[in-house]
Design a protein around this motif. Sequence first.
Motif, PDB file in Angstrom:
ATOM      1  N   VAL A 100     -30.323  46.479 -42.512  1.00 31.37           N
ATOM      2  CA  VAL A 100     -29.452  45.577 -43.256  1.00 31.37           C
ATOM      3  C   VAL A 100     -29.975  44.161 -43.125  1.00 31.37           C
ATOM      4  O   VAL A 100     -30.247  43.686 -42.020  1.00 31.37           O
ATOM      5  N   VAL A 101     -30.149  43.479 -44.242  1.00 34.37           N
ATOM      6  CA  VAL A 101     -30.625  42.097 -44.229  1.00 34.37           C
ATOM      7  C   VAL A 101     -29.469  41.171 -43.913  1.00 34.37           C
ATOM      8  O   VAL A 101     -28.439  41.197 -44.581  1.00 34.37           O
ATOM      9  N   ARG A 102     -29.600  40.370 -42.894  1.00 33.28           N
ATOM     10  CA  ARG A 102     -28.576  39.382 -42.545  1.00 33.28           C
ATOM     11  C   ARG A 102     -28.950  38.050 -43.193  1.00 33.28           C
ATOM     12  O   ARG A 102     -30.104  37.631 -43.129  1.00 33.28           O
ATOM     13  N   VAL A 103     -27.989  37.424 -43.815  1.00 36.11           N
ATOM     14  CA  VAL A 103     -28.279  36.146 -44.454  1.00 36.11           C
ATOM     15  C   VAL A 103     -27.327  35.091 -43.935  1.00 36.11           C
ATOM     16  O   VAL A 103     -26.258  35.392 -43.409  1.00 36.11           O
ATOM     17  N   ASN A 104     -27.716  33.876 -44.125  1.00 40.87           N
ATOM     18  CA  ASN A 104     -26.868  32.754 -43.774  1.00 40.87           C
ATOM     19  C   ASN A 104     -26.359  32.132 -45.066  1.00 40.87           C
ATOM     20  O   ASN A 104     -27.108  31.440 -45.750  1.00 40.87           O
ATOM     21  N   PRO A 105     -25.106  32.402 -45.443  1.00 34.40           N
ATOM     22  CA  PRO A 105     -24.616  31.898 -46.709  1.00 34.40           C
ATOM     23  C   PRO A 105     -24.647  30.376 -46.799  1.00 34.40           C
ATOM     24  O   PRO A 105     -24.860  29.812 -47.854  1.00 34.40           O
ATOM     25  N   ALA A 106     -24.470  29.690 -45.665  1.00 35.43           N
ATOM     26  CA  ALA A 106     -24.503  28.234 -45.674  1.00 35.43           C
ATOM     27  C   ALA A 106     -25.897  27.739 -46.067  1.00 35.43           C
ATOM     28  O   ALA A 106     -26.055  26.797 -46.840  1.00 35.43           O
ATOM     29  N   ALA A 107     -26.926  28.419 -45.534  1.00 31.42           N
ATOM     30  CA  ALA A 107     -28.298  28.044 -45.873  1.00 31.42           C
ATOM     31  C   ALA A 107     -28.561  28.248 -47.354  1.00 31.42           C
ATOM     32  O   ALA A 107     -29.230  27.454 -48.009  1.00 31.42           O
ATOM     33  N   ASP A 108     -28.018  29.327 -47.888  1.00 32.10           N
ATOM     34  CA  ASP A 108     -28.194  29.624 -49.307  1.00 32.10           C
ATOM     35  C   ASP A 108     -27.565  28.525 -50.166  1.00 32.10           C
ATOM     36  O   ASP A 108     -28.107  28.103 -51.171  1.00 32.10           O
ATOM     37  N   LEU A 109     -26.405  28.054 -49.742  1.00 31.14           N
ATOM     38  CA  LEU A 109     -25.716  27.012 -50.496  1.00 31.14           C
ATOM     39  C   LEU A 109     -26.489  25.694 -50.445  1.00 31.14           C
ATOM     40  O   LEU A 109     -26.399  24.881 -51.365  1.00 31.14           O
ATOM     41  N   LEU A 110     -27.256  25.473 -49.385  1.00 32.94           N
ATOM     42  CA  LEU A 110     -28.026  24.245 -49.258  1.00 32.94           C
ATOM     43  C   LEU A 110     -29.327  24.291 -50.045  1.00 32.94           C
ATOM     44  O   LEU A 110     -29.937  23.255 -50.317  1.00 32.94           O
ATOM     45  N   ASP A 111     -29.764  25.484 -50.407  1.00 29.95           N
ATOM     46  CA  ASP A 111     -31.007  25.657 -51.147  1.00 29.95           C
ATOM     47  C   ASP A 111     -30.751  25.345 -52.618  1.00 29.95           C
ATOM     48  O   ASP A 111     -30.141  26.119 -53.334  1.00 29.95           O
ATOM     49  N   LYS A 112     -31.237  24.202 -53.069  1.00 28.75           N
ATOM     50  CA  LYS A 112     -30.940  23.767 -54.438  1.00 28.75           C
ATOM     51  C   LYS A 112     -31.618  24.637 -55.478  1.00 28.75           C
ATOM     52  O   LYS A 112     -31.230  24.643 -56.649  1.00 28.75           O
ATOM     53  N   ASP A 113     -32.664  25.351 -55.086  1.00 28.43           N
ATOM     54  CA  ASP A 113     -33.368  26.212 -56.034  1.00 28.43           C
ATOM     55  C   ASP A 113     -32.721  27.580 -56.160  1.00 28.43           C
ATOM     56  O   ASP A 113     -33.072  28.359 -57.032  1.00 28.43           O
ATOM     57  N   ALA A 114     -31.801  27.891 -55.263  1.00 29.92           N
ATOM     58  CA  ALA A 114     -31.147  29.203 -55.295  1.00 29.92           C
ATOM     59  C   ALA A 114     -29.829  29.118 -56.054  1.00 29.92           C
ATOM     60  O   ALA A 114     -29.164  28.086 -56.046  1.00 29.92           O
ATOM     61  N   GLU A 115     -29.487  30.207 -56.715  1.00 30.41           N
ATOM     62  CA  GLU A 115     -28.173  30.280 -57.356  1.00 30.41           C
ATOM     63  C   GLU A 115     -27.171  30.571 -56.243  1.00 30.41           C
ATOM     64  O   GLU A 115     -27.258  31.608 -55.584  1.00 30.41           O
ATOM     65  N   PRO A 116     -26.237  29.660 -55.978  1.00 25.47           N
ATOM     66  CA  PRO A 116     -25.378  29.826 -54.794  1.00 25.47           C
ATOM     67  C   PRO A 116     -24.407  30.988 -54.930  1.00 25.47           C
ATOM     68  O   PRO A 116     -23.876  31.255 -56.007  1.00 25.47           O
ATOM     69  N   PHE A 117     -24.188  31.679 -53.832  1.00 22.51           N
ATOM     70  CA  PHE A 117     -23.159  32.711 -53.772  1.00 22.51           C
ATOM     71  C   PHE A 117     -21.806  32.040 -53.564  1.00 22.51           C
ATOM     72  O   PHE A 117     -21.690  31.087 -52.798  1.00 22.51           O
ATOM     73  N   VAL A 118     -20.809  32.584 -54.195  1.00 18.49           N
ATOM     74  CA  VAL A 118     -19.436  32.125 -53.979  1.00 18.49           C
ATOM     75  C   VAL A 118     -18.928  32.670 -52.650  1.00 18.49           C
ATOM     76  O   VAL A 118     -18.205  31.999 -51.917  1.00 18.49           O
ATOM     77  N   GLU A 119     -19.324  33.909 -52.342  1.00 23.18           N
ATOM     78  CA  GLU A 119     -18.978  34.526 -51.052  1.00 23.18           C
ATOM     79  C   GLU A 119     -19.945  35.663 -50.781  1.00 23.18           C
ATOM     80  O   GLU A 119     -20.637  36.145 -51.689  1.00 23.18           O
ATOM     81  N   VAL A 120     -20.003  36.087 -49.535  1.00 18.26           N
ATOM     82  CA  VAL A 120     -20.833  37.228 -49.153  1.00 18.26           C
ATOM     83  C   VAL A 120     -19.960  38.243 -48.423  1.00 18.26           C
ATOM     84  O   VAL A 120     -18.906  37.890 -47.885  1.00 18.26           O
ATOM     85  N   ASP A 121     -20.400  39.484 -48.404  1.00 21.96           N
ATOM     86  CA  ASP A 121     -19.631  40.524 -47.726  1.00 21.96           C
ATOM     87  C   ASP A 121     -19.804  40.385 -46.214  1.00 21.96           C
ATOM     88  O   ASP A 121     -20.670  39.630 -45.753  1.00 21.96           O
ATOM     89  N   PRO A 122     -18.995  41.086 -45.411  1.00 20.32           N
ATOM     90  CA  PRO A 122     -19.063  40.926 -43.945  1.00 20.32           C
ATOM     91  C   PRO A 122     -20.425  41.227 -43.340  1.00 20.32           C
ATOM     92  O   PRO A 122     -20.765  40.695 -42.278  1.00 20.32           O
ATOM     93  N   THR A 123     -21.234  42.076 -43.981  1.00 22.74           N
ATOM     94  CA  THR A 123     -22.554  42.395 -43.429  1.00 22.74           C
ATOM     95  C   THR A 123     -23.596  41.357 -43.831  1.00 22.74           C
ATOM     96  O   THR A 123     -24.689  41.335 -43.275  1.00 22.74           O
ATOM     97  N   GLY A 124     -23.276  40.528 -44.830  1.00 18.59           N
ATOM     98  CA  GLY A 124     -24.239  39.555 -45.324  1.00 18.59           C
ATOM     99  C   GLY A 124     -25.215  40.128 -46.334  1.00 18.59           C
ATOM    100  O   GLY A 124     -26.108  39.431 -46.809  1.00 18.59           O
TER     101      GLY A 124
END
Length: 294
Positions: free
Chosen positions: A2-26
């Motif tokens: 399972v890939v673990r992600v940091n949603p906060a990091a994703d939101l800071l990445d201006k080139d990424a389309e931000p997630f509104v939310e992620v599931d408990p596993t990430g």
Amino acid sequence: MVVRVNPAADLLDKDAEPFVEVDPTGRYGRYSDLLGAGATKKVYRAFDQEKGIEVAWNQVKLRGFDDNESMLDRFFAEVRLLGSLKHDNIISFYNWWTDEKNSKLNFITEVCTSGSLRDYRKKHRHVSLKALKKWSRQILRGLEYLHTHEPCIIHRDLNCANVFMNGNSGQVKIGDFGLAATVGENHVAHTILGTPEYMAPELYEEEYTEMVDIYAFGLCLLEIMTMEIPYMECTSITKIYKTVTSGVKPLAMEKVKDPEVKAFIDKCLGKPRARPSASELLQDPFFDGLDDDQ
């Protein structure tokens, strides 16, 4: 893995389309794009970061149903049912969880690239009879799987808005199992549920079998042939009920000029005991000469 992600990091990445939310596993991230919405459920575009594919994030608001145990049971029954189904012509189910803080039930399913069969047919008006037959055969294969499942599953809300298309492959999948019922050995169900234009006459009598899905399938075929929702001539649910229970066929039948197609639809709309099963319809000469699309 399972890939673990940091949603906060994703939101800071201006080139990424931000997630509104992620599931408990990430693993799954939800975007804000709405793919569809009903009275109790919203479906959003989402992304499976492990597989690198788009998926559908289904979200049901549980708040407001605390005192409605039957409705809560139905929501969770849909999730359990979807998790048990595995067929090429049934929408795939991946994961589910409850968000107790926000009182929401979330589940991840396959997303079909071209939306509903109804919308796809409206978009593509020039389709050969061969292609229409291949679409309808896939719906029947999905119904055969449901009806021969142990226990038998009645969809109860089959219509062209609940059948989905992958337009690049021509693959058709049945979805939206919110009203589905599992039945015992006698295959009899009793609750009045469904979309009025597609409800078989016996559904209103509160005693019916999986043959209500065959009736609805016949009307799906009628809709993709004529690009007209059955019983459009009726201006209210009451008029639909009176017309259907009196045995009157939809006016759209008059638009079907091919006698073979009309006869096949008529078989599906017959009296419950006269309707062929999905397995029998798949053996019908109507499908002779088609190459295999499995």
